[in-house]
Motif scaffolding. Structure first.
Motif, PDB file in Angstrom:
ATOM      1  N   LEU A  45       0.713  -1.247   0.060  1.00 14.85           N
ATOM      2  CA  LEU A  45       0.002   0.028  -0.160  1.00 14.85           C
ATOM      3  C   LEU A  45       0.883   1.308   0.067  1.00 14.85           C
ATOM      4  O   LEU A  45       0.145   2.460  -0.054  1.00 14.85           O
ATOM      5  N   GLN A  54      -1.017  -1.208  -5.655  1.00  9.99           N
ATOM      6  CA  GLN A  54      -1.902  -0.771  -4.263  1.00  9.99           C
ATOM      7  C   GLN A  54      -3.041  -1.360  -4.134  1.00  9.99           C
ATOM      8  O   GLN A  54      -3.811  -1.724  -3.316  1.00  9.99           O
ATOM      9  N   TYR A  91      -3.479   7.806   2.963  1.00  8.14           N
ATOM     10  CA  TYR A  91      -3.492   7.505   1.362  1.00  8.14           C
ATOM     11  C   TYR A  91      -3.786   8.731   0.743  1.00  8.14           C
ATOM     12  O   TYR A  91      -4.861   9.640   1.072  1.00  8.14           O
TER      13      TYR A  91
END
Length: 926
Positions: A45, A54, A91
């Motif tokens: 990730l 990812q 993220y």
């Protein structure tokens, strides 16, 4: 996870996305399902990784949590939750990956069990909504929660209900805060957050056991959402505004159709008042769908609210009555939307379900409330009837629109017909009076033709619901249809509808033949002779009248038969009218008492078909095949409606035609023509006086044709003959069956020897095995004529159990079952093939046949259990040992389960399905 493995995953993903490589995909799936996947996702990730890596990591995390939650120790729940939240916090990539991470956290929350803490609170604490981005992220997590709870439902439904209710209260509190914040903000960007709130709420509202008290706190914000995103001309191209509007309506609809609301009428009327106020402000056209759903769900509450009660009405009850009446008024307004459906408007069809529900509730009320309610509904349904008759008028041809529009209008008219039935249930004779008044007005004004046609259409709609008490009104309307309408100056559509009405009321005409039968037939004959627009409806009506009124037709039959004879040559073949006229002709001939009179009228009907058949069989034109098939279809239909034995006269002229077909170099191998010929022969044989004598020529043709081209229809014809002639005529039908049987088995053997696919002949084998099954059951004496072929017949049935075509497998099971249980001629042959049969059955159960299609195999096993129990036990053990698909314990259990069942096919079928799953799992494991 080391660097090398990371690179391997990246390479596999690149290979898979570039070429769809199956090997790479299988490796990635195995890795995803491994225990190691729990740790590898976090490095994958990392923002430095390509998007596809990812996404694979996010997808893996979601898959592991939702499918393999049991691998997570309880001691690691908090750590896992923290890791997912941290991944979300940091993220910054694509929305699709963020969305998958949100789903992963939602899956965690659905599986998370802690009565002392709430996962919703943990998320809100860990992801404080201090920025729009974080708020949107939390919304996406909460939106995904209900579907994840639904996936957990199978494990513990009661506990999941408690969890989802507890979490819903927390989510609703959160939504309420965000809704309030957005409603106080003038920032245009708050619209996107409001929409996310609506999406989240809509996701939860789909759960059908949510507390209405919690929904009640959000209800005002759904109303606000409608005002906020109300469609405006300047927003036509604004996708967000449109989406927000649709979501707000969806939330309102789901809230108001909640069945729990029916138990809380005060809350229902409180919400309804708010809705009505909003509708008055914005215009009802935006809310017809919502009002219709509301009305349909709460129709009983609305009906009771508008019905005067015995006690004095309170202010509250008057308010409820006013609100209920407003809903009805708006839905009446919707039905009467200006313009023509569907070319100018598409809303008038929305409330039709509500009118059904409202009148249906009338039957649930006790006397005298039902009478009071009916009195209240009558003016409403009278107004509705006028509206429906107006909206159902046919458009002029130049305004009918496209082909799709015409089909939509046809469906709409059918829906209107159904709704008129609901109106009739309330209005009864008042509706008949209304229709009569519309047809009584002088109709010489051609421009009013569509109003007349719509009234006839409405009269047709209620044909199945009239009772004896309505007879005088029906008679009055019939008289208007037969005398008051100038069909000669109106477009043909009016005559079409009137002819159809005669057919629809054929049963009523049968009960009231004088003077209506003759008058109705005159109108139908007018339709038959008026041209191609009216002849389809007229032929349908004639068929219906001849079917229902056969007993009263004799005085009129000669005239009608003459009309049919004159009409048939002018009808375009293939449209259905010619076939329907032949059906009517058969029924009319039945009504004639003298055979000479019946024979006299054959030339104009069957004679015409025979003449055409001779012409087409000599023709080489492209339409010759169609001509032959259509004329056979006409004669077949004629035979199917005959009840008196005049088939010999027809059969005598058909035999030469059949002989010509089987000797023709082209037609004798034409599948469709052979099929039409045998279907015709099949109907003919049921109408001749002494079939065992008069059908000799037919069986000669059958054998000749089958030798040239084995066709399923020939076997179907033979099966009917076996059933007709019975055991007494076994000596007559036996040699024919023996030769047909030999030809079929030889064809199967040749097919196998040449390595051809037996499935290509599945239709023929299906009919063949069905024939054998019927012989075993009804006429087993025939089997003595083919004793040297019995083993081969059984092996053919056994082999067909392996085919993928279920209909053929079912026929094979039918034959084998009756061969084992009902035919003494075959029972002695079962032992030599018993082991082979059991091996094939187990092969089918274990891998070949879909688990949902094991019923024929269960039937065969039941038959074996009944007739040869000890052999079956031995055969099963040997076959299971040879198959080596299951353990010894599983093998013994299965044999016991099978042998225990001797009567209950359904229970044995369930056992076979379970064993099938066990075999497939074992094979997969190996």
């Amino acid at each position: 996870m080391d660097q090398t493995q990371t690179l391997n995953i990246e390479d596999a993903l690149k290979t898979f996305y570039a070429s769809g490589n199956n090997e790479a995909h299988s490796w990635l799936v195995r890795l995803q399902e491994s225990q190691e996947a729990w740790s590898l996702v976090w490095k994958l990730l990392d923002s430095s990784k390509p998007p596809e890596v990812q996404f694979y990591a996010a997808n893996t995390l979601y898959s592991k949590i939702s499918k393999q939650w049991c691998e997570v120790p309880k001691s690691e729940y908090s750590a896992l939750q923290s890791q997912i939240i941290q991944a979300l916090k940091h993220y910054s990539g694509t929305k699709i990956i963020a969305s998958r991470l949100c789903q992963a956290l939602a899956a965690f929350m659905a599986n998370y069990e802690d009565t002392n803490r709430s996962a919703v609170d943990d998320v809100i604490c860990s992801l404080p909504c201090d920025t729009p981005e974080t708020t949107k992220l939390v919304m996406k997590i909460f939106e995904a929660l209900p579907s994840e709870f639904d996936k957990c439902q199978q494990h513990n439904e009661s506990k999941n209900r408690q969890n989802i209710s507890r979490n819903w209260r927390k989510v609703a509190e959160f939504l309420q805060q965000i809704f309030h914040s957005c409603s106080q903000s003038n920032d245009p960007s708050s619209n996107s957050i409001y929409i996310l709130c609506l999406e989240c709420a809509a996701s939860w509202l789909k759960v059908d056991y949510l507390s209405l008290d919690t929904v009640e706190r959000l209800f005002p914000y759904f109303l606000m959402g409608c005002s906020r995103f109300l469609p405006k001309s300047e927003d036509m191209d604004n996708a967000d505004a449109t989406h927000g509007w649709e979501l707000a309506l969806e939330c309102l609809t789901m809230s108001t159709v909640n069945l729990e609301l029916t138990k809380r009428p005060l809350l229902f009327f409180e919400w309804t008042q708010n809705l009505i106020l909003m509708v008055q402000d914005h215009g009802a056209k935006h809310y017809y769908d919502l009002l219709s759903s509301l009305g349909e769900t709460h129709s009983r509450t609305i009906l009771l609210a508008i019905t005067p009660q015995h006690e004095n009405n309170t202010v509250s009850n008057e308010q409820h009555k006013w609100l209920s009446q407003k809903i009805i008024d708006y839905l009446l307004e919707c039905c009467d939307t200006p313009g023509r459906y569907p070319t100018e408007e598409k809303q008038s069809c929305i409330p039709l379900g509500f009118w059904y529900a409202l009148q249906d509730d009338l039957d649930t009320l006790e006397t005298p409330i039902d009478i009071l309610a009916k009195n209240q509904l009558q003016p409403i349904y009278t107004k509705l009837t006028h509206t429906l008759l107006k909206k159902s008028t046919l458009p002029p041809p130049n305004e009918a629109g496209s082909k799709e529009d015409k089909e939509l209008f046809r469906i709409y008219r059918q829906d209107i017909s159904d709704t008129l039935v609901y109106c009739f249930n309330v209005l009864r004779q008042d509706l008949l009076v209304l229709l009569g008044q519309r047809l009584m007005v002088p109709n010489n004004d051609v421009s009013r033709w569509n109003e007349v046609e719509a009234s006839i259409h409405g009269f047709r709609a209620i044909c199945d619901h009239v009772i004896d008490e309505d007879n005088q009104y029906i008679a009055a309307i019939m008289d208007l249809l037969l005398t008051n309408i100038p069909y000669d100056i109106f477009p043909r559509e009016v005559l079409c509808s009137a002819c159809s009405a005669m057919g629809d009321y054929a049963e009523w005409i049968y009960n009231n033949p004088e003077p209506w039968l003759e008058r109705a037939l005159h109108l139908v004959i007018l339709g038959l002779t008026a041209g191609p627009i009216t002849s389809p409806a007229a032929s349908l009506a004639l068929k219906d009248i001849c079917r229902e009124c056969n007993k009263h037709l004799e005085p009129l039959a000669p005239t009608i038969l003459q009309t049919i004879g004159r009409t048939l040559p002018n009808i375009t073949p293939g449209g259905g009218e010619d076939v329907r006229l032949m059906y009517a002709a058969g029924k009319l001939l039945n009504s004639l008492s003298l055979e000479s009179d019946r024979i006299q009228h054959l030339d104009a009907t069957v004679g015409l078909c025979v003449m055409r058949l001779k012409h087409f069989l000599q023709s080489s034109s492209n339409d010759a095949q169609f001509g032959v098939i259509n004329n056979f279809r006409m004669i077949t239909t004629f035979f199917s409606s005959l009840e008196k034995n005049i088939g010999n006269a027809v059969l005598n002229v058909l035999i030469p035609i059949f002989q010509e077909i089987v000797s023709h170099p082209v037609w004798r191998k034409d599948e469709k023509i052979i099929e039409a010929m045998f279907h015709c022969a099949q109907k003919a044989i049921t109408t001749i006086e002494c079939p065992e004598q008069d059908a000799q020529s037919l069986f000669s043709i059958l054998l000749t044709s089958y030798k040239i081209y084995p066709h399923p229809a020939a076997l179907d014809f033979l099966k009917l003959s076996v059933l007709m002639f019975g055991r007494a005529q076994a000596h007559f039908i036996g040699p024919i069956f023996a030769e047909i049987n030999s030809i079929t088995l030889q064809a199967v053997a040749t097919c196998r020897a040449n390595g051809d696919c037996i499935s290509d002949y599945s239709k023929l084998l299906e009919e063949y095995l069905s024939l054998l099954g019927h012989i075993c059951k009804k006429n087993p004496g025939l089997l003595s004529q083919v004793s040297d072929q019995l083993l081969e017949m059984l092996r053919c049935g056994i082999g067909c159990l392996l085919l993928p075509e279920y209909a053929t497998v079912k026929a094979a099971g039918y034959f084998l079952t009756h061969a084992i249980t009902t035919s003494p001629h075959l029972q002695t042959f079962i032992h030599p093939v018993g082991q082979e049969l059991i091996c094939v059955l187990l092969q089918c159960i274990g891998s070949v046949t879909p688990r949902s299609q094991l019923e024929p195999h269960a039937e065969v096993l039941l038959a074996l259990n009944k007739t040869c129990f000890e052999w079956t036990a031995e055969w099963l053990q040997i076959a299971l040992i040879q198959a080596n698909a299951v353990t010894e314990n599983q093998r013994n259990m299965f044999v016991q389960d099978v042998l225990r069942e001797r009567t209950n096919k359904r229970r044995l079928c369930n056992k076979l399905q379970d064993f099938s799953l066990l075999c497939r799992q074992s094979t997969g494991a190996k």
